[in-house]
Scaffold this motif. Structure first.
Motif, PDB file in Angstrom:
ATOM      1  N   THR A   1       0.894  -1.563   0.061  1.00 57.95           N
ATOM      2  CA  THR A   1      -0.052   0.352   0.301  1.00 57.95           C
ATOM      3  C   THR A   1       0.752   1.264   0.101  1.00 57.95           C
ATOM      4  OG1 THR A   1       0.106   0.257   2.751  1.00 57.95           O
ATOM      5  CG2 THR A   1      -1.684  -1.415   1.578  1.00 57.95           C
ATOM      6  N   LYS A   2      -0.141   2.513  -0.987  1.00 57.22           N
ATOM      7  CA  LYS A   2       0.947   3.707  -0.330  1.00 57.22           C
ATOM      8  C   LYS A   2       1.093   4.559   1.175  1.00 57.22           C
ATOM      9  CE  LYS A   2      -1.755   5.127  -3.746  1.00 57.22           C
ATOM     10  NZ  LYS A   2      -2.037   6.557  -4.795  1.00 57.22           N
ATOM     11  N   GLY A   3       2.095   5.514   1.335  1.00 57.50           N
ATOM     12  CA  GLY A   3       2.393   6.079   1.727  1.00 57.50           C
ATOM     13  C   GLY A   3       0.737   6.423   2.558  1.00 57.50           C
ATOM     14  N   SER A   4       0.561   7.100   4.092  1.00 58.41           N
ATOM     15  CA  SER A   4       0.140   8.643   3.688  1.00 58.41           C
ATOM     16  C   SER A   4       0.957   9.729   3.709  1.00 58.41           C
ATOM     17  CB  SER A   4      -0.830   8.666   5.098  1.00 58.41           C
ATOM     18  OG  SER A   4      -1.201  10.306   5.406  1.00 58.41           O
TER      19      SER A   4
ATOM     20  N   HIS B   1      -5.376   8.919   9.515  1.00 58.96           N
ATOM     21  CA  HIS B   1      -4.012   7.386   8.771  1.00 58.96           C
ATOM     22  C   HIS B   1      -4.379   6.127   8.784  1.00 58.96           C
ATOM     23  CE1 HIS B   1      -0.381   5.324   9.356  1.00 58.96           C
ATOM     24  NE2 HIS B   1      -0.092   6.156   7.987  1.00 58.96           N
TER      25      HIS B   1
ATOM     26  N   LYS C   1      -7.335   4.561   6.999  1.00 57.04           N
ATOM     27  CA  LYS C   1      -7.149   4.782   5.198  1.00 57.04           C
ATOM     28  C   LYS C   1      -5.362   4.588   4.501  1.00 57.04           C
ATOM     29  CE  LYS C   1      -9.887   8.445   4.579  1.00 57.04           C
ATOM     30  NZ  LYS C   1      -9.856  10.070   4.086  1.00 57.04           N
ATOM     31  N   GLU C   2      -4.920   4.555   5.846  1.00 55.68           N
ATOM     32  CA  GLU C   2      -3.602   3.622   4.912  1.00 55.68           C
ATOM     33  C   GLU C   2      -3.448   2.178   5.616  1.00 55.68           C
ATOM     34  OE1 GLU C   2      -1.678   4.968   2.701  1.00 55.68           O
ATOM     35  OE2 GLU C   2      -2.762   6.656   2.339  1.00 55.68           O
TER      36      GLU C   2
ATOM     37  N   TYR D   1     -10.854   0.508   4.051  1.00 57.39           N
ATOM     38  CA  TYR D   1     -10.252  -0.649   3.196  1.00 57.39           C
ATOM     39  C   TYR D   1     -10.965  -1.554   3.381  1.00 57.39           C
ATOM     40  CZ  TYR D   1      -5.597  -0.825   1.227  1.00 57.39           C
ATOM     41  OH  TYR D   1      -4.379  -0.732   1.086  1.00 57.39           O
TER      42      TYR D   1
ATOM     43  N   ALA E   1       4.478  -0.889   6.599  1.00 53.40           N
ATOM     44  CA  ALA E   1       3.684  -0.607   6.147  1.00 53.40           C
ATOM     45  C   ALA E   1       2.993  -1.971   5.815  1.00 53.40           C
ATOM     46  CB  ALA E   1       4.033  -0.387   4.348  1.00 53.40           C
TER      47      ALA E   1
END
Length: 299
Positions: A6-9, A102, A105-106, A202, A283
């Motif tokens: 996944t992408k970071g905040s 965060h 969503k992350e 998510y 992550a």
């Protein structure tokens, strides 16, 4: 196992994310029937004699990507992740909008904004007993020390511009971080792997790990008070139940509220204080096809 990173905040920066502070990690015996209905059907609960190992993680971070904030993670139980197990969080309460966003969503956490009210009172020292004199003689008087300060923490969940008391935690501690003469326990490194996801923010199932460096010592379990959970018919709960798909949002919210209270008010087994803590959160990764051919997955 097929995974996708996944992408970071943006505000948090790139992972791993570093949190520093102190925490109480308290383990409880929780009825498996109470938590099973809200565990994703791909996961198998770790249980014995009708109980699983849940509890909570109460932390105060003085340095983090979101600054200073408090966090209460309610751990419903452990689920299998061969050859070991992972924790499943039923709820995460934080007093930081950024940390809540965060987490949702992350990291796929069921995060919610809450208010943490703290009050510290002095506790008179208990007279020494033969046991404490023996511990003094062998240099182990700080393993479970006599309390000197009592910290009362009230956590109030904020929902849709309304507030609702989640729980009250009475934590008795000798505040070793503020007194250099107190034994803070050995320095340890440990990993706390966890599953997350399956939320409206998510929907994928995720796995992530927390690496913790800290000083740890056993302390007296915190006393938790709060509304009693609404009684449920355990006969209606089965391993085939899946609260995310079979109930509407209000029922899900009520179930999570009841589950949170049931976990927090269950029987404590062990309480550990983490001081001088540095926690590195990696992550999360999306679990895609791992459980399809896993013999331990539930049918």
């Amino acid at each position: 196992m097929d995974v996708e990173e996944t992408k970071g905040s943006f505000n948090y920066g790139k992972p791993p994310w570093i949190f520093k502070g102190r925490a109480l990690y308290q383990l409880h015996l929780v009825k498996a029937a109470t938590v099973r209905a809200c565990i994703p059907k791909e996961l198998r609960l770790v249980e014995a004699f009708g109980y699983t190992l849940g509890g909570f993680f109460l932390a105060n971070y003085d340095d983090s990507p979101a600054g200073v904030f408090d966090e209460l993670v309610v751990i419903a139980g452990l689920v299998w992740s061969p050859p070991t197990s992972c924790a499943w969080a039923a709820k995460v309460l934080v007093n930081s909008n950024e940390a809540c966003d965060h987490g949702r969503k992350e990291v796929g956490l069921p995060s919610q904004v809450a208010r943490f009210s703290k009050r510290i009172t002095a506790v008179s020292r208990q007279p020494q007993t033969k046991q404490s004199e023996f511990l003094n003689a062998i240099g182990m008087n700080g393993v479970i020390s006599n309390p000197e300060e009592q910290i009362h923490v009230q956590v109030t969940e904020i929902m849709d511009h309304a507030s609702k008391d989640a729980c009250n935690v009475n934590l008795t501690t000798s505040m070793p971080a503020l007194d250099g003469n107190k034994w803070m326990g050995p320095a340890i490194k440990m990993s706390l792997p966890s599953f997350s996801g399956r939320t409206k923010y998510y929907p994928d199932l995720l796995k992530y790990s927390c690496m913790i460096d800290c000083r740890v010592r056993a302390v007296h379990p915190a006393k938790v008070s709060g509304p009693s959970p609404v009684p449920t018919n355990e006969n209606e709960q089965s391993s085939d139940s899946h609260c995310y798909h079979t109930q509407n949002q209000k029922e899900i919210t009520d179930n999570v509220q009841n589950l949170t209270r049931a976990v927090m008010l269950s029987k404590p087994l062990l309480a550990l204080e983490f001081s001088s803590m540095k926690m590195q959160v990696e992550a999360p990764v999306v679990i895609s096809n791992y459980f399809k051919n896993n013999s331990l997955a539930t049918s």
